[in-house]
Write an enzyme that holds these catalytic residues in place. Structure first.
Site, PDB file in Angstrom:
ATOM      1  N   CYS A 166      48.096 -14.701  -5.967  1.00 17.85           N
ATOM      2  CA  CYS A 166      48.526 -14.385  -4.692  1.00 17.85           C
ATOM      3  C   CYS A 166      47.089 -13.455  -4.071  1.00 17.85           C
ATOM      4  O   CYS A 166      46.023 -13.157  -4.993  1.00 17.85           O
ATOM      5  CB  CYS A 166      49.733 -13.642  -4.582  1.00 17.85           C
ATOM      6  SG  CYS A 166      49.433 -11.923  -5.291  1.00 17.85           S
ATOM      7  N   CYS A 211       1.090  -1.135   0.070  1.00 15.75           N
ATOM      8  CA  CYS A 211       0.060  -0.157  -0.063  1.00 15.75           C
ATOM      9  C   CYS A 211       0.893   1.290   0.159  1.00 15.75           C
ATOM     10  O   CYS A 211       2.107   1.146   0.315  1.00 15.75           O
ATOM     11  CB  CYS A 211      -0.834   0.054   1.038  1.00 15.75           C
ATOM     12  SG  CYS A 211      -0.096   0.095   2.768  1.00 15.75           S
ATOM     13  N   ASP A 244      13.639 -23.781  16.220  1.00 17.37           N
ATOM     14  CA  ASP A 244      12.881 -24.595  15.148  1.00 17.37           C
ATOM     15  C   ASP A 244      13.180 -23.670  13.830  1.00 17.37           C
ATOM     16  O   ASP A 244      12.819 -24.028  12.892  1.00 17.37           O
ATOM     17  CB  ASP A 244      11.515 -24.904  15.485  1.00 17.37           C
ATOM     18  CG  ASP A 244      10.737 -24.038  15.805  1.00 17.37           C
ATOM     19  OD1 ASP A 244      11.179 -22.763  15.550  1.00 17.37           O
ATOM     20  OD2 ASP A 244       9.635 -24.218  16.262  1.00 17.37           O
ATOM     21  N   CYS A 293       3.408   1.500   2.753  1.00 21.34           N
ATOM     22  CA  CYS A 293       4.500   1.098   2.517  1.00 21.34           C
ATOM     23  C   CYS A 293       5.563   1.840   1.761  1.00 21.34           C
ATOM     24  O   CYS A 293       6.888   1.986   2.214  1.00 21.34           O
ATOM     25  CB  CYS A 293       4.344  -0.453   2.037  1.00 21.34           C
ATOM     26  SG  CYS A 293       3.302  -1.507   2.895  1.00 21.34           S
ATOM     27  N   ASP A 327      11.019 -19.148  16.550  1.00 22.97           N
ATOM     28  CA  ASP A 327      12.123 -18.385  17.281  1.00 22.97           C
ATOM     29  C   ASP A 327      12.862 -17.387  16.414  1.00 22.97           C
ATOM     30  O   ASP A 327      13.974 -17.296  16.920  1.00 22.97           O
ATOM     31  CB  ASP A 327      12.888 -19.675  17.488  1.00 22.97           C
ATOM     32  CG  ASP A 327      12.284 -20.950  18.138  1.00 22.97           C
ATOM     33  OD1 ASP A 327      12.293 -21.986  17.910  1.00 22.97           O
ATOM     34  OD2 ASP A 327      11.999 -20.630  19.542  1.00 22.97           O
ATOM     35  N   CYS A 357      46.024 -10.292  -5.820  1.00 19.80           N
ATOM     36  CA  CYS A 357      45.257 -10.716  -7.039  1.00 19.80           C
ATOM     37  C   CYS A 357      43.559 -10.670  -6.802  1.00 19.80           C
ATOM     38  O   CYS A 357      42.713  -9.976  -7.148  1.00 19.80           O
ATOM     39  CB  CYS A 357      45.281 -11.984  -7.633  1.00 19.80           C
ATOM     40  SG  CYS A 357      47.079 -12.127  -8.476  1.00 19.80           S
ATOM     41  N   ASP A 365      15.456 -23.331  22.994  1.00 21.02           N
ATOM     42  CA  ASP A 365      13.909 -23.355  23.214  1.00 21.02           C
ATOM     43  C   ASP A 365      13.360 -24.887  23.548  1.00 21.02           C
ATOM     44  O   ASP A 365      14.163 -25.561  23.371  1.00 21.02           O
ATOM     45  CB  ASP A 365      13.103 -23.044  21.888  1.00 21.02           C
ATOM     46  CG  ASP A 365      11.568 -22.762  22.062  1.00 21.02           C
ATOM     47  OD1 ASP A 365      11.366 -21.946  23.242  1.00 21.02           O
ATOM     48  OD2 ASP A 365      11.076 -23.361  21.274  1.00 21.02           O
TER      49      ASP A 365
END
Length: 810
Positions: free
Chosen positions: A88, A20, A692, A23, A696, A91, A493
């Protein structure tokens, strides 16, 4: 002076996630507030932001970060280039600089060990051909690393190795006779020098031509690399020897054709051995790529047909016979078999599969025929995601590498300066012969090794992340690997992480004249709309009793507290003490029973009907297998273990005792988990969070290292710096052990690289001469230089002996 007085750039960003005008306004405001931005305009219809900014105050990366911080996405593309011609660490600096100065490049990271460039760029501003041209203009070859390019790149590297072997044979076949003849001098006159000149010249200009080309490309870009050092050192020896040979009256002394020829030959040998070692460093990812089957048997119109695996489509039925590799990810629709998933999990024990089970591409069907429906194909398969994650991790840079990068940026100019100072000091100040001073300066040039600095970190990261991937531990970037090394507290958790996440109803207690059946029915109706595991367990218990709960007239989930529903016109509260207290429901009559159930480690939910307690429902969630063993291993490693949960203190402490945790954080609402992690960090802890990866996510993001457990085939989870493929908590200590082992190797490599250069360069300059009266021979200096980079890579390769210890008893 305002921003408009400064030279500005204009760029366009593709914004995702806007729905919208608000945003668009949010993104625009966040961009406009950024230091250095003079104008920002966001168009919701085209989903684009146009930004004018001062490049001395803001970068494309800053703009992208501002949009992401506002909660929206940016259409940033990524490309990986296979790069040829790097020798090296300088580079690496050259290519990164060439890419980062381009408008539209968000970040560019180059890995010397894997010879790849990883670029995040804004496709609205810059294209892949332009990025490729920037690398080419810097003097290097580049091919986008897609599937076809990977084959091309392998073929190119094989050709390069074959070319090096031929050059080595040619070079040493001339350099060794030059060395022997320099010692023997068969003619005893200037004729010896002309013979040596004839043998050394092809080595200097045919074999050594690549050093001159590398020098030209580096100087054209106003940089200096290792080629400059080798070209300077060998040319100085060759030209001086040429003058002595051509003008013996004007120049006197020994010739150094053998020095020039052997330096070039030895450096070339070092590069060949280094290339072989670097190839072995990426062995893990090559093995993963080699697992992909080439063809698949699909059922089309009832007929089984062989097709290329790239042509398999989602929804098609695929047939796999015993001994065959499963071509893509899918769900079994027919058949029973055992499947070897060791490529994904590191576990050698086959897993039984039946209708409804998931299968993963590249795993091996052992003994029965399976038919499955393809659900993920191409780049969406678990194997493709794993390869992408490992490549991204290997392309990222650990913070520990910054020191090496900053040294590499000035390394070659400093070495050239030291070589000049050594020459002037010995010849002009101390008064040693010209040849003596020349030999010292050549030794300084050829002993310096920026390669060892550039390879110290990426080779160890490559092997470490590869070993992790082979055992179901996916580390997303090198920075996470380094942070994991410093972890001293780890937070788990409870629900779904320490426990199975599948609670079951164990007790239904009726109070105030209400029957047990009524309590369960009220609770099931109230929770029917809930997605919480406890609510689903209560609904399942009611159905097991043969009763289908009706839909509630209204339903409101109250995070961390319970639910408020209307069932058959009555208000039903279902939740913990906090919910009851908030709604002034007296719980005194139930406290004794609640405490008794909580002491058994059960989660107790109070059920209130019209603001009066009608009963209790207790649910229990069992600890995962190996949870206690994993915690014991972590504590033995010196880590503080913390459990975080929304349960009350008594229930939480019971579960924590069973698991062997050090600390408990109880009655923590889901939204407050991140705050608790932040509190631990404020106390000076480096904190890992294990969850998980879904509920979390904020806490995983807040932690120094987020560890997402048990993703199965969804290995591209956004949350988590470390993704564990299996539901085995023993992989948590294993991931930390692997990170510690890898960073120890990085530190060993960096120590050797810095110590070698810190000691080797002064010795080459002649710092020990007053005591030893011996100057380091440039040939020995060249051999030492080659050995230094090879030793760093070899030390990283020793990591391939690392074995997982997840089953080891602490």
């Amino acid at each position: 002076m305002g921003f408009m007085d400064q030279p500005t750039k204009q760029t366009s960003l593709q914004i995702t996630g806007m729905t919208c005008a608000t945003c668009a306004g949010t993104v625009e405001k966040r961009l406009a507030a950024l230091r250095g931005v003079s104008r920002a305009a966001v168009n919701l219809a085209t989903e684009k932001a146009t930004v004018e900014y001062d490049p001395s105050l803001a970068t494309e990366k800053d703009l992208v970060q501002a949009v992401e911080d506002a909660g929206y996405g940016v259409g940033i593309s990524e490309v990986v280039f296979d790069v040829t011609g790097m020798t090296c660490a300088t580079c690496v600096q050259n290519i990164e600089t060439a890419l980062n100065v381009l408008d539209g490049v968000v970040s560019a990271s180059v890995n010397l060990a894997s010879e790849k460039a990883y670029v995040r760029y804004n496709p609205e501003v810059v294209t892949v051909p332009r990025l490729k041209k920037a690398i080419s203009d810097a003097g290097y070859g580049a091919v986008p690393a897609d599937e076809d390019a990977r084959d091309y790149e392998r073929q190119a590297r094989d050709r390069e190795r074959r070319r090096l072997v031929l050059l080595l044979i040619f070079s040493f076949s001339l350099a060794i006779p030059v060395f022997v003849l320099s010692m023997v001098k068969p003619f005893g006159s200037n004729a010896d020098n002309w013979l040596l000149l004839g043998l050394a010249t092809p080595v200097q200009f045919l074999v050594g031509w690549q050093f001159y080309v590398g020098t030209y490309k580096a100087l054209r870009n106003r940089r200096a690399n290792m080629d400059v050092l080798i070209a300077l050192g060998t040319t100085a020896a060759y030209v001086y020897s040429l003058l002595v040979t051509a003008m013996p009256g004007a120049f006197e002394g020994d010739v150094y054709f053998d020095t020039a020829a052997l330096i070039i030959s030895i450096v070339l040998l070092g590069r060949y051995l280094e290339a072989r070692a670097k190839g072995r460093a990426s062995e893990a990812i090559k093995k993963l790529m080699g697992l992909r089957p080439k063809t698949a048997s699909v059922v089309v119109d009832g007929v089984e047909t062989q097709v290329a695996v790239e042509d398999v489509e989602v929804g098609q039925t695929v047939v796999v016979r015993p001994g065959e590799r499963i071509p893509v990810d899918g769900t079994v629709v027919e058949g029973n078999s055992a499947v070897d998933e060791s490529m994904l999990t590191g576990e050698s024990m086959p897993v039984d599969k039946k209708a409804g089970d998931e299968v993963v591409g590249a795993t091996i069907n052992k003994d029965g025929m399976l038919k499955f429906r393809a659900t993920k194909v191409g780049k969406d398969t678990a194997l493709a995601q794993i390869i992408k994650l490992v490549e991204q991790a290997q392309g990222s840079k650990a913070p520990i590498q910054r020191l090496a990068d900053s040294v590499a940026a000035v390394f070659v100019p400093v070495v050239i300066t030291i070589a000049m100072v050594a020459f002037i000091a010995w010849f002009a100040i101390i008064g040693k012969p010209f040849v003596f001073a020349l030999e010292a300066s050549i030794s300084v040039l050829v002993i310096a090794c920026p390669c060892a600095l550039g390879l110290a970190t990426p080779t160890a990261i490559m092997v470490g992340t590869g070993k992790g991937a082979q055992n179901g531990i996916l580390i997303k970037n090198a920075a996470s690997l380094e942070r994991a090394y410093r972890i001293d507290a780890i937070v788990f958790d409870k629900t779904g992480t320490l426990t199975e996440g599948k609670p079951v109803v164990t007790d239904v207690v009726a109070l105030d004249g209400v029957s047990q059946a009524e309590v369960l029915q009220l609770a099931a109706s109230a929770e029917k709309g809930s997605e919480h595991p406890v609510g689903q367990a209560i609904v399942a218990a009611a159905r097991e009793e043969g009763w289908e709960p009706p839909d509630a007239e209204s339903f409101q989930a109250l995070s961390g507290r319970g639910v408020l529903s209307t069932v058959q016109g009555k208000e039903v509260l279902m939740g913990n003490r906090i919910l009851m207290n908030e709604n002034e429901v007296r719980t005194a009559t139930a406290e004794e029973k609640v405490s008794h159930l909580e002491s058994q480690g059960k989660t107790v939910m109070l059920v209130a009907l019209d603001r009066k307690v009608a009963g209790l429902i207790a649910v229990s969630d069992t600890l995962r297998d190996n949870a206690a063993e994993a915690i014991r291993q972590l504590r033995r490693m010196g880590l503080e273990t913390v459990m975080i949960t929304g349960d009350n203190q008594q229930t939480a402490e019971t579960i924590a005792r069973q698991a062997g945790m050090d600390r408990v954080l109880a009655q923590v609402l889901p939204d407050d988990k991140a705050r608790e992690v932040k509190g631990l960090q404020a106390g000076g802890k480096v904190v890992a969070m294990v969850g998980d990866g879904i509920n979390d996510a904020p806490a995983l993001a807040q932690a120094d290292v987020g560890i997402a457990l048990g993703s199965g085939t969804d290995v591209a989870m956004e949350s988590g710096d470390v993704v564990l493929v299996k539901n085995d908590l023993r992989d948590v200590p294993e991931a930390i052990r692997l990170s510690r082992y890898t960073i120890r190797k990085v530190k060993q490599n960096l120590f050797w690289a810095f110590a070698y250069n810190s000691l080797g360069i002064p010795i080459a300059a002649g710092i020990l001469y007053p005591w030893t009266e011996t100057l380091l021979n440039p040939i020995i200096a060249a051999a030492a230089m080659a050995f230094s980079s090879i030793s760093v890579v070899t030390n990283s390769l020793l990591m391939n002996r690392y074995r997982v210890q997840r089953r080891a008893e602490p």
